[in-house]
Design a protein around this motif. Sequence first.
Motif, PDB file in Angstrom:
ATOM      1  N   ALA A 210      -7.276 -20.968  23.654  1.00 50.15           N
ATOM      2  CA  ALA A 210      -6.200 -20.880  24.642  1.00 50.15           C
ATOM      3  C   ALA A 210      -5.173 -19.823  24.251  1.00 50.15           C
ATOM      4  CB  ALA A 210      -5.517 -22.245  24.787  1.00 50.15           C
ATOM      5  N   MET A 211      -4.828 -19.755  22.967  1.00 51.78           N
ATOM      6  CA  MET A 211      -3.872 -18.742  22.524  1.00 51.78           C
ATOM      7  C   MET A 211      -4.427 -17.344  22.745  1.00 51.78           C
ATOM      8  SD  MET A 211      -2.369 -20.335  18.998  1.00 51.78           S
ATOM      9  CE  MET A 211      -1.962 -22.067  18.853  1.00 51.78           C
ATOM     10  N   CYS A 212      -5.697 -17.155  22.435  1.00 47.09           N
ATOM     11  CA  CYS A 212      -6.313 -15.850  22.682  1.00 47.09           C
ATOM     12  C   CYS A 212      -6.319 -15.546  24.181  1.00 47.09           C
ATOM     13  CB  CYS A 212      -7.727 -15.820  22.120  1.00 47.09           C
ATOM     14  SG  CYS A 212      -7.826 -15.917  20.315  1.00 47.09           S
ATOM     15  N   ALA A 213      -6.634 -16.553  24.996  1.00 44.03           N
ATOM     16  CA  ALA A 213      -6.637 -16.365  26.447  1.00 44.03           C
ATOM     17  C   ALA A 213      -5.248 -15.995  26.950  1.00 44.03           C
ATOM     18  CB  ALA A 213      -7.129 -17.636  27.132  1.00 44.03           C
ATOM     19  N   ASP A 214      -4.224 -16.572  26.364  1.00 44.31           N
ATOM     20  CA  ASP A 214      -2.836 -16.251  26.692  1.00 44.31           C
ATOM     21  C   ASP A 214      -2.599 -14.746  26.523  1.00 44.31           C
ATOM     22  OD1 ASP A 214      -0.064 -16.156  26.906  1.00 44.31           O
ATOM     23  OD2 ASP A 214       0.301 -17.798  25.523  1.00 44.31           O
ATOM     24  N   TYR A 215      -3.079 -14.186  25.415  1.00 43.51           N
ATOM     25  CA  TYR A 215      -2.870 -12.765  25.151  1.00 43.51           C
ATOM     26  C   TYR A 215      -3.834 -11.880  25.923  1.00 43.51           C
ATOM     27  CZ  TYR A 215       0.787 -13.574  21.823  1.00 43.51           C
ATOM     28  OH  TYR A 215       1.991 -13.927  21.277  1.00 43.51           O
ATOM     29  N   ARG A 216      -5.020 -12.376  26.240  1.00 51.75           N
ATOM     30  CA  ARG A 216      -5.907 -11.612  27.125  1.00 51.75           C
ATOM     31  C   ARG A 216      -5.261 -11.456  28.497  1.00 51.75           C
ATOM     32  NH1 ARG A 216     -10.312 -15.207  24.449  1.00 51.75           N
ATOM     33  NH2 ARG A 216     -10.941 -13.818  22.747  1.00 51.75           N
ATOM     34  N   ALA A 217      -4.631 -12.518  28.974  1.00 52.32           N
ATOM     35  CA  ALA A 217      -3.892 -12.421  30.233  1.00 52.32           C
ATOM     36  C   ALA A 217      -2.737 -11.438  30.100  1.00 52.32           C
ATOM     37  CB  ALA A 217      -3.377 -13.797  30.647  1.00 52.32           C
ATOM     38  N   GLY A 218      -2.064 -11.455  28.951  1.00 57.38           N
ATOM     39  CA  GLY A 218      -0.940 -10.541  28.750  1.00 57.38           C
ATOM     40  C   GLY A 218      -1.329  -9.079  28.826  1.00 57.38           C
ATOM     41  N   ALA A 219      -2.532  -8.777  28.370  1.00 56.92           N
ATOM     42  CA  ALA A 219      -2.995  -7.391  28.362  1.00 56.92           C
ATOM     43  C   ALA A 219      -3.598  -6.963  29.691  1.00 56.92           C
ATOM     44  CB  ALA A 219      -4.034  -7.205  27.255  1.00 56.92           C
ATOM     45  N   THR A 220      -3.828  -7.902  30.585  1.00 54.05           N
ATOM     46  CA  THR A 220      -4.508  -7.589  31.846  1.00 54.05           C
ATOM     47  C   THR A 220      -3.706  -8.108  33.040  1.00 54.05           C
ATOM     48  OG1 THR A 220      -5.856  -9.615  31.596  1.00 54.05           O
ATOM     49  CG2 THR A 220      -6.796  -7.553  30.761  1.00 54.05           C
ATOM     50  N   THR A 221      -3.889  -9.366  33.350  1.00 49.04           N
ATOM     51  CA  THR A 221      -3.304  -9.943  34.560  1.00 49.04           C
ATOM     52  C   THR A 221      -1.779  -9.882  34.556  1.00 49.04           C
ATOM     53  OG1 THR A 221      -5.167 -11.469  34.532  1.00 49.04           O
ATOM     54  CG2 THR A 221      -3.403 -11.934  36.091  1.00 49.04           C
ATOM     55  N   ASP A 222      -1.152 -10.308  33.461  1.00 47.49           N
ATOM     56  CA  ASP A 222       0.313 -10.332  33.407  1.00 47.49           C
ATOM     57  C   ASP A 222       0.890  -8.927  33.536  1.00 47.49           C
ATOM     58  OD1 ASP A 222       0.131 -13.060  32.974  1.00 47.49           O
ATOM     59  OD2 ASP A 222       0.341 -12.885  30.803  1.00 47.49           O
ATOM     60  N   ARG A 223       0.285  -7.998  32.845  1.00 49.55           N
ATOM     61  CA  ARG A 223       0.746  -6.603  32.922  1.00 49.55           C
ATOM     62  C   ARG A 223       0.628  -6.093  34.351  1.00 49.55           C
ATOM     63  NH1 ARG A 223      -1.956  -1.567  32.017  1.00 49.55           N
ATOM     64  NH2 ARG A 223      -0.469   0.095  31.447  1.00 49.55           N
ATOM     65  N   ALA A 224      -0.484  -6.394  35.003  1.00 52.30           N
ATOM     66  CA  ALA A 224      -0.676  -5.951  36.386  1.00 52.30           C
ATOM     67  C   ALA A 224       0.368  -6.559  37.314  1.00 52.30           C
ATOM     68  CB  ALA A 224      -2.083  -6.317  36.859  1.00 52.30           C
ATOM     69  N   HIS A 225       0.685  -7.826  37.122  1.00 50.53           N
ATOM     70  CA  HIS A 225       1.710  -8.458  37.957  1.00 50.53           C
ATOM     71  C   HIS A 225       3.067  -7.787  37.756  1.00 50.53           C
ATOM     72  CE1 HIS A 225      -0.788 -12.444  38.058  1.00 50.53           C
ATOM     73  NE2 HIS A 225      -1.226 -11.552  38.934  1.00 50.53           N
ATOM     74  N   ASP A 226       3.408  -7.485  36.519  1.00 46.99           N
ATOM     75  CA  ASP A 226       4.687  -6.816  36.244  1.00 46.99           C
ATOM     76  C   ASP A 226       4.730  -5.429  36.883  1.00 46.99           C
ATOM     77  OD1 ASP A 226       5.549  -8.965  34.780  1.00 46.99           O
ATOM     78  OD2 ASP A 226       5.859  -7.857  32.916  1.00 46.99           O
ATOM     79  N   ILE A 227       3.650  -4.683  36.736  1.00 45.45           N
ATOM     80  CA  ILE A 227       3.617  -3.330  37.293  1.00 45.45           C
ATOM     81  C   ILE A 227       3.775  -3.380  38.804  1.00 45.45           C
ATOM     82  CG2 ILE A 227       2.109  -1.343  37.681  1.00 45.45           C
ATOM     83  CD1 ILE A 227       1.035  -1.785  34.822  1.00 45.45           C
ATOM     84  N   ALA A 228       3.118  -4.334  39.448  1.00 48.14           N
ATOM     85  CA  ALA A 228       3.234  -4.475  40.903  1.00 48.14           C
ATOM     86  C   ALA A 228       4.665  -4.828  41.302  1.00 48.14           C
ATOM     87  CB  ALA A 228       2.261  -5.536  41.405  1.00 48.14           C
ATOM     88  N   ASP A 229       5.298  -5.736  40.576  1.00 48.23           N
ATOM     89  CA  ASP A 229       6.681  -6.110  40.893  1.00 48.23           C
ATOM     90  C   ASP A 229       7.628  -4.935  40.684  1.00 48.23           C
ATOM     91  OD1 ASP A 229       6.092  -8.685  41.625  1.00 48.23           O
ATOM     92  OD2 ASP A 229       6.539  -9.554  39.672  1.00 48.23           O
TER      93      ASP A 229
END
Length: 299
Positions: A210-229
């Motif tokens: 889960a911790m690794c998944a947290d950071y995988r999201a940070g490098a992909t999905t979360d970053r994309a959401h921030d860039i879009a906002d």
Amino acid sequence: MTEIAGFTRRRIVLPQIALSVQEAGRGAPLILLHGFPENGLCWARVAPAFAERFRVIIPDLRGYGQSDAPPDDAGHDAYSKRQMAGDIIALMDHLNLPSAHILGHDRGARVSYRLALDHPARIRQLGIIEIAPTAEYWDAWGYDLAMSAWHWTFLAQPAPLPERMIAADPVAWLDHTLQGWTREKSLDVFPPASLAAYRAQAQDPARIHAMCADYRAGATTDRAHDIADRAAGRRIAAPLHFLWGRHGFPARTGDPAGIWRRWADLVTDTACDSGHFVMEENPQAVLDAFLPFFSAQAD
């Protein structure tokens, strides 16, 4: 795993996840969200003082502590901060809370500002400890950040590489991580019960995934959401107070408070003598910064 002194813990089953939640106090609701590689016990040195003025609610985020730890998905949405913020909204709905103050540290702070962007009507005031927004952090990546925040790229590697490497000696990995991010490079700053809980968590393969998944999201999905906002000009409307340690990660970005002013309409900030784990290294700084901030609109 124990509870914070004066708090009670219960398991709350929500539509998509079951979260372990500690609670104490009365008054305006204040939700405290922990970061990596900790869990809700990281608030042990400050939560009782907050509970003297607020109804304090401390969930373990999905994948951490005693909350459910679902597997990651191919798109890294399961541990995106949008999904984790949705968990907190579901928790608020379960507790019949139209809105609440939110204070987050590390990954919990990323959940907190995502909640403020996605659900602005549900947040009263926003407290952020020791982060810059995810997209900005990646933009600022250079030698200093890369050497100190090595875990951002290590944990984000495809499964199961980091999971297997951590599994070789999970307690040594955890201790190295915690110790290295403190100002004094010492584990002595962590309450023994909290440290024991962090070590137990690190020995659970589901939690490490889960911790690794947290950071995988940070490098992909979360970053994309921030860039879009950022491209859309979306901003945080809630008053935001930012606390950062002079020896922590945001300090290495050059102008951490200035970064937050690009994302929020009303920003105040405090710097303190601490490494990354401010609640445990300098709990008085947390109380000095946020008791007045949240009390200003406590009702």
